[in-house]
Scaffold this motif. Structure first.
Motif, PDB file in Angstrom:
ATOM      1  N   PRO A  88      -2.419  -5.494   1.534  1.00 31.92           N
ATOM      2  CA  PRO A  88      -1.621  -4.257   1.528  1.00 31.92           C
ATOM      3  C   PRO A  88      -1.495  -3.623   0.145  1.00 31.92           C
ATOM      4  O   PRO A  88      -1.509  -2.404   0.027  1.00 31.92           O
ATOM      5  N   ILE A  89      -1.385  -4.437  -0.883  1.00 28.00           N
ATOM      6  CA  ILE A  89      -1.267  -3.878  -2.227  1.00 28.00           C
ATOM      7  C   ILE A  89      -2.607  -3.274  -2.656  1.00 28.00           C
ATOM      8  O   ILE A  89      -2.647  -2.201  -3.260  1.00 28.00           O
ATOM      9  N   GLY A  90      -3.701  -3.934  -2.320  1.00 34.89           N
ATOM     10  CA  GLY A  90      -5.020  -3.381  -2.603  1.00 34.89           C
ATOM     11  C   GLY A  90      -5.240  -2.056  -1.886  1.00 34.89           C
ATOM     12  O   GLY A  90      -5.799  -1.115  -2.459  1.00 34.89           O
ATOM     13  N   LEU A  91      -4.802  -1.971  -0.635  1.00 36.45           N
ATOM     14  CA  LEU A  91      -4.918  -0.714   0.115  1.00 36.45           C
ATOM     15  C   LEU A  91      -4.059   0.379  -0.514  1.00 36.45           C
ATOM     16  O   LEU A  91      -4.478   1.540  -0.594  1.00 36.45           O
ATOM     17  N   ALA A  92      -2.869   0.011  -0.959  1.00 34.74           N
ATOM     18  CA  ALA A  92      -1.997   0.992  -1.610  1.00 34.74           C
ATOM     19  C   ALA A  92      -2.636   1.517  -2.884  1.00 34.74           C
ATOM     20  O   ALA A  92      -2.615   2.724  -3.171  1.00 34.74           O
ATOM     21  N   ILE A  93      -3.242   0.625  -3.662  1.00 39.82           N
ATOM     22  CA  ILE A  93      -3.905   1.046  -4.898  1.00 39.82           C
ATOM     23  C   ILE A  93      -5.118   1.922  -4.577  1.00 39.82           C
ATOM     24  O   ILE A  93      -5.351   2.932  -5.250  1.00 39.82           O
ATOM     25  N   LEU A  94      -5.862   1.570  -3.545  1.00 45.04           N
ATOM     26  CA  LEU A  94      -6.998   2.405  -3.145  1.00 45.04           C
ATOM     27  C   LEU A  94      -6.526   3.797  -2.741  1.00 45.04           C
ATOM     28  O   LEU A  94      -7.164   4.800  -3.086  1.00 45.04           O
ATOM     29  N   SER A  95      -5.407   3.894  -2.045  1.00 46.75           N
ATOM     30  CA  SER A  95      -4.897   5.210  -1.654  1.00 46.75           C
ATOM     31  C   SER A  95      -4.490   6.027  -2.871  1.00 46.75           C
ATOM     32  O   SER A  95      -4.717   7.237  -2.917  1.00 46.75           O
ATOM     33  N   VAL A  96      -3.917   5.383  -3.882  1.00 52.50           N
ATOM     34  CA  VAL A  96      -3.546   6.088  -5.107  1.00 52.50           C
ATOM     35  C   VAL A  96      -4.801   6.558  -5.848  1.00 52.50           C
ATOM     36  O   VAL A  96      -4.853   7.683  -6.352  1.00 52.50           O
ATOM     37  N   ILE A  97      -5.812   5.705  -5.907  1.00 53.46           N
ATOM     38  CA  ILE A  97      -7.066   6.063  -6.579  1.00 53.46           C
ATOM     39  C   ILE A  97      -7.695   7.279  -5.911  1.00 53.46           C
ATOM     40  O   ILE A  97      -8.068   8.251  -6.571  1.00 53.46           O
ATOM     41  N   VAL A  98      -7.815   7.235  -4.597  1.00 55.38           N
ATOM     42  CA  VAL A  98      -8.466   8.326  -3.861  1.00 55.38           C
ATOM     43  C   VAL A  98      -7.670   9.621  -4.005  1.00 55.38           C
ATOM     44  O   VAL A  98      -8.239  10.687  -4.250  1.00 55.38           O
ATOM     45  N   THR A  99      -6.359   9.537  -3.880  1.00 57.45           N
ATOM     46  CA  THR A  99      -5.541  10.740  -3.919  1.00 57.45           C
ATOM     47  C   THR A  99      -5.424  11.297  -5.334  1.00 57.45           C
ATOM     48  O   THR A  99      -5.280  12.502  -5.507  1.00 57.45           O
ATOM     49  N   SER A 100      -5.501  10.448  -6.345  1.00 53.98           N
ATOM     50  CA  SER A 100      -5.396  10.949  -7.723  1.00 53.98           C
ATOM     51  C   SER A 100      -6.705  11.556  -8.217  1.00 53.98           C
ATOM     52  O   SER A 100      -6.728  12.206  -9.255  1.00 53.98           O
ATOM     53  N   THR A 101      -7.776  11.351  -7.487  1.00 53.21           N
ATOM     54  CA  THR A 101      -9.053  11.952  -7.848  1.00 53.21           C
ATOM     55  C   THR A 101      -9.108  13.358  -7.249  1.00 53.21           C
ATOM     56  O   THR A 101      -9.057  13.513  -6.032  1.00 53.21           O
ATOM     57  N   PRO A 102      -9.170  14.386  -8.093  1.00 54.47           N
ATOM     58  CA  PRO A 102      -9.174  15.758  -7.562  1.00 54.47           C
ATOM     59  C   PRO A 102     -10.318  15.981  -6.577  1.00 54.47           C
ATOM     60  O   PRO A 102     -11.437  15.521  -6.771  1.00 54.47           O
ATOM     61  N   GLY A 103      -9.995  16.694  -5.504  1.00 59.88           N
ATOM     62  CA  GLY A 103     -10.989  16.996  -4.491  1.00 59.88           C
ATOM     63  C   GLY A 103     -10.984  16.038  -3.319  1.00 59.88           C
ATOM     64  O   GLY A 103     -11.697  16.242  -2.353  1.00 59.88           O
ATOM     65  N   THR A 104     -10.174  14.976  -3.396  1.00 57.98           N
ATOM     66  CA  THR A 104     -10.093  14.027  -2.285  1.00 57.98           C
ATOM     67  C   THR A 104      -8.629  13.732  -1.970  1.00 57.98           C
ATOM     68  O   THR A 104      -7.766  13.802  -2.852  1.00 57.98           O
ATOM     69  N   ALA A 105      -8.378  13.411  -0.727  1.00 57.43           N
ATOM     70  CA  ALA A 105      -7.031  13.042  -0.308  1.00 57.43           C
ATOM     71  C   ALA A 105      -7.110  12.004   0.804  1.00 57.43           C
ATOM     72  O   ALA A 105      -7.915  12.122   1.729  1.00 57.43           O
ATOM     73  N   TRP A 106      -6.288  10.980   0.707  1.00 51.44           N
ATOM     74  CA  TRP A 106      -6.162   9.914   1.712  1.00 51.44           C
ATOM     75  C   TRP A 106      -5.308  10.498   2.827  1.00 51.44           C
ATOM     76  O   TRP A 106      -4.141  10.810   2.631  1.00 51.44           O
ATOM     77  N   MET A 107      -5.880  10.650   4.014  1.00 51.81           N
ATOM     78  CA  MET A 107      -5.159  11.284   5.105  1.00 51.81           C
ATOM     79  C   MET A 107      -4.530  10.287   6.073  1.00 51.81           C
ATOM     80  O   MET A 107      -3.399  10.474   6.506  1.00 51.81           O
TER      81      MET A 107
END
Length: 161
Positions: A103-122
């Motif tokens: 769960p913590i790895g998934l949370a970090i992946l969601s932050v990485i994806v969402t903090s990268t401009p042009g992408t959003a974790w939906m």
């Protein structure tokens, strides 16, 4: 003392941020301490899970890759916005299958994806272990799947699982 100050690093960081934003005065220092104590107690009441890190040595590599990708993505998004060149560009959604379960790895992946401009974790579907991403410039879906799996998920699995 552990009950009064359950997360000393987080509380010290919060106090420092408070002082940087509000100013270094005795009054703000006292208010900042109060805010940090309340935030620490609030977080302790949630009983967050402690991360189990298997490979600390890969964290700097992950941070470097993420920062590099954020800079490149910022440049690409600025090009799209400034030039107005929308030919051949389309926004879209990509479903990415994940092997990461922590769960913590998934949370970090969601932050990485969402903090990268042009992408959003939906959305994350835990039953199928897939994530739905929105991509501003979706040219090749397979390239996005490979990017997420090879650049981020692989390292996160090494770190957490």
């Amino acid at each position: 003392m552990r009950r009064l100050i359950p997360y000393p690093l987080m509380m010290a960081s919060l106090l420092l941020m408070w002082l940087l934003l509000a100013g270094f005065t005795v009054g703000q220092f006292i208010v900042g301490i109060g805010v940090a104590l309340l935030a620490g107690q609030g977080l302790a009441a949630l009983h967050p899970a402690s991360p189990r890190l298997r490979r600390w040595d890969l964290i700097p590599k992950l941070i470097g890759i993420v920062l590099y990708d954020i800079v490149l993505s910022n440049i690409e998004v600025v090009k799209i916005i400034v030039t107005g060149d929308r030919r051949g560009r389309r926004a879209g959604f990509v479903n990415i299958p994940l092997e990461l379960r922590d769960p913590i790895g998934l949370a970090i992946l969601s932050v990485i994806v969402t903090s990268t401009p042009g992408t959003a974790w939906m959305d994350y579907d835990s039953s199928r272990s897939t994530v739905l991403l929105h991509v501003l410039d979706l040219v090749d879906e397979e390239a996005w799947v490979d990017t997420i799996k090879d650049r981020y998920e692989f390292l996160l699995r090494e770190i957490f699982e």
